[in-house]
Design an enzyme around this catalytic site. Structure first.
Site, short mmCIF file in Angstrom:
data_model
loop_
_atom_site.label_atom_id
_atom_site.label_comp_id
_atom_site.label_asym_id
_atom_site.label_seq_id
_atom_site.Cartn_x
_atom_site.Cartn_y
_atom_site.Cartn_z
N LYS A 77 0.83 -1.21 0.00
CA LYS A 77 0.00 0.00 0.00
C LYS A 77 0.86 1.25 0.00
CE LYS A 77 -4.14 -1.83 2.22
NZ LYS A 77 -4.99 -1.78 3.40
N LYS A 105 -4.93 -10.32 -7.19
CA LYS A 105 -6.10 -10.48 -6.33
C LYS A 105 -7.18 -9.47 -6.73
CE LYS A 105 -6.11 -8.29 -2.45
NZ LYS A 105 -5.93 -7.71 -1.13
N LYS A 156 -10.79 -3.75 -4.43
CA LYS A 156 -11.51 -2.51 -4.76
C LYS A 156 -10.55 -1.44 -5.28
CE LYS A 156 -11.70 -2.23 0.16
NZ LYS A 156 -12.53 -2.81 1.20
P1 TYM Z 1 -10.75 -6.14 3.77
O1 TYM Z 1 -11.77 -5.12 4.13
O2 TYM Z 1 -9.70 -5.75 2.77
O3 TYM Z 1 -11.44 -7.44 3.20
C1 TYM Z 1 -12.46 -8.13 3.90
C2 TYM Z 1 -12.30 -9.63 3.71
O4 TYM Z 1 -12.36 -9.96 2.32
C3 TYM Z 1 -11.27 -10.81 1.98
N1 TYM Z 1 -10.92 -10.57 0.57
C4 TYM Z 1 -10.74 -11.55 -0.33
N2 TYM Z 1 -10.83 -12.89 -0.24
C5 TYM Z 1 -10.59 -13.61 -1.36
N3 TYM Z 1 -10.28 -13.04 -2.56
C6 TYM Z 1 -10.18 -11.70 -2.70
N4 TYM Z 1 -9.89 -11.16 -3.86
C7 TYM Z 1 -10.41 -10.89 -1.55
N5 TYM Z 1 -10.41 -9.56 -1.34
C8 TYM Z 1 -10.71 -9.38 -0.03
C9 TYM Z 1 -10.15 -10.39 2.92
O5 TYM Z 1 -9.18 -11.40 3.05
C10 TYM Z 1 -10.92 -10.13 4.20
O6 TYM Z 1 -11.10 -11.31 4.93
N6 TYM Z 1 -7.51 -6.09 7.54
C11 TYM Z 1 -8.80 -6.59 7.14
C12 TYM Z 1 -9.94 -6.18 8.04
C13 TYM Z 1 -9.77 -6.49 9.49
C14 TYM Z 1 -9.91 -7.76 10.11
C15 TYM Z 1 -9.74 -7.54 11.50
C16 TYM Z 1 -10.13 -9.05 9.63
C17 TYM Z 1 -9.54 -5.60 10.49
N7 TYM Z 1 -9.53 -6.21 11.71
C18 TYM Z 1 -9.79 -8.60 12.41
C19 TYM Z 1 -10.19 -10.09 10.54
C20 TYM Z 1 -10.01 -9.87 11.93
C21 TYM Z 1 -9.10 -6.05 5.76
O7 TYM Z 1 -8.60 -5.04 5.35
O8 TYM Z 1 -10.05 -6.73 5.08
#
Ligand code: TYM
Length: 334
Positions: free
Chosen positions: A115, A198, A201
């Site tokens: 990032k 991957k 967004k």
């Molecule tokens: P975030 O908001 O980027 O994404 C949410 C969830 O979606 C999954 N994901 C995917 N899985 C498969 N293929 C893809 N292309 C794909 N894009 C997104 C992500 O792996 C995620 O599970 N850091 C985390 C949010 C977070 C969190 C937490 C998660 C904050 N605190 C505590 C678990 C526990 C995040 O940015 O997810």
């Protein structure tokens, strides 16, 4: 009766709509895990502000994310569904966790490197750097056993395990050491324009946004990059585009990918794309309608958020108090 395992996960409210990877990689599993687990799910608004957000848009996107989790099938009367900033213990335990994290250890987090490289490291905030440590606190403050996420979050869950063990070794058993719960088949949904990357967004042209109009969704899927062959085969190495479409179709129709492949014997990529588009639209249309319905009653949405955060705080405040005590901090009177 023994207590059910606890699962916890979160999603950022940084785009108006979830993309298909969020749903297939994570939220779909959240829904499944409500059965037999004590489930905690949240909108991680404090993580969202690690990059600049427009306040009015952020406010809308927090509500939209909350509504989308419900529309996907999370039942707020079964699961504890809340907004991260409504539970101050996350930030409080986050500070404690920062104090036991090595600078080098934090520097090795690949999502930060990606990032900050994208935006130039001078523009990356300290919050973006410590982002994974807040995530550690999110998980540990609930004593979660399992963390259902996509593959890209594995390293953050590993850090969580390391810090939980470190704290426990220094100060005595305090935190549950959690495991990542990653569904192998859908751990990484790929970008439709660049099927080696991957779906994300931040690359909107290769993503499917679930709240988009059906025509837009269909067009996106029909213009997915495949390869110069014609045979539909599941082979992620040499046919990443076709394999990605097969994964999407198989998951949404609850079938094994190899069963799906047999349907396309003698048929071309056109049929696969068209069926995949139909399957996504079949999910997305009622999903979007439910989101609209939930968004039309902001008072009810707010009531659910308030109820969820009250339930979450019961657990979080208890864990934080224990951690403070173990550290040698003195509890305030009153
Ligand atoms: P975030 O908001 O980027 O994404 C949410 C969830 O979606 C999954 N994901 C995917 N899985 C498969 N293929 C893809 N292309 C794909 N894009 C997104 C992500 O792996 C995620 O599970 N850091 C985390 C949010 C977070 C969190 C937490 C998660 C904050 N605190 C505590 C678990 C526990 C995040 O940015 O997810």
């Amino acid at each position: 009766m023994s207590t059910p395992p606890r699962v916890l996960s979160g999603i950022q409210p940084t785009a108006g709509s979830f993309q298909l990877g969020n749903y297939l990689g994570a939220v779909r599993n959240w829904v499944a895990l409500q059965e037999g687990n004590d489930a905690y799910y949240m909108v991680v608004d404090l993580h969202a502000i690690t990059v600049e957000q427009d306040p009015a848009e952020l406010r809308d996107n927090i509500r939209l994310a909350y509504a989308q989790i419900i529309a996907a099938g999370v039942d707020p009367s079964t699961s504890t569904l809340f907004v991260q900033s409504h539970v101050p213990e996350h930030a409080q335990l986050g500070w404690v966790m920062q104090c036991i994290t090595g600078f080098g250890e934090a520097s090795r987090m690949t999502q930060f490197k990606d990032k900050s490289a994208r935006n130039g490291s001078d523009h990356a905030s300290v919050g973006l750097f410590t982002y994974p440590i807040l995530q550690v606190a999110d998980i540990l403050v609930y004593q979660a056993d399992g963390v259902p996420v996509g593959e890209d979050q594995r390293q953050h869950v590993e850090l969580t395990r390391d810090l939980a063990q470190r704290f426990n070794n220094r100060y005595g058993p305090t935190f549950t050491v959690p495991k990542a719960l990653i569904v192998k088949e859908t751990a990484k949904i790929f970008d439709l324009q660049d099927p080696t990357a991957k779906m994300s967004k931040s690359m909107p042209h290769g993503a499917v946004f679930l709240l988009d109009d059906p025509e837009v969704i269909t067009k996106r899927i029909k213009s997915a990059v495949t390869d110069s062959e014609t045979e539909v085969r599941f082979d992620p190495e040499s046919k990443p585009g076709v394999s990605n479409l097969l994964t999407i179709l198989a998951t949404l129709t609850d079938r094994d990918v190899h069963t799906v492949v047999t349907d396309y014997d003698g048929k071309g990529y056109g049929a696969l794309k068209s069926d995949t588009a139909d399957a996504v639209v079949e999910f997305a249309e009622p999903f979007a309608a439910r989101v609209r319905e939930l968004m039309s009653d902001p008072a009810e949405l707010h009531r659910l958020m308030t109820e969820g955060s009250a339930k979450a705080r019961e657990v979080a405040s208890h864990t934080l108090a224990t951690a403070y005590d173990r550290l040698g901090l003195i509890a305030a009177g009153g």
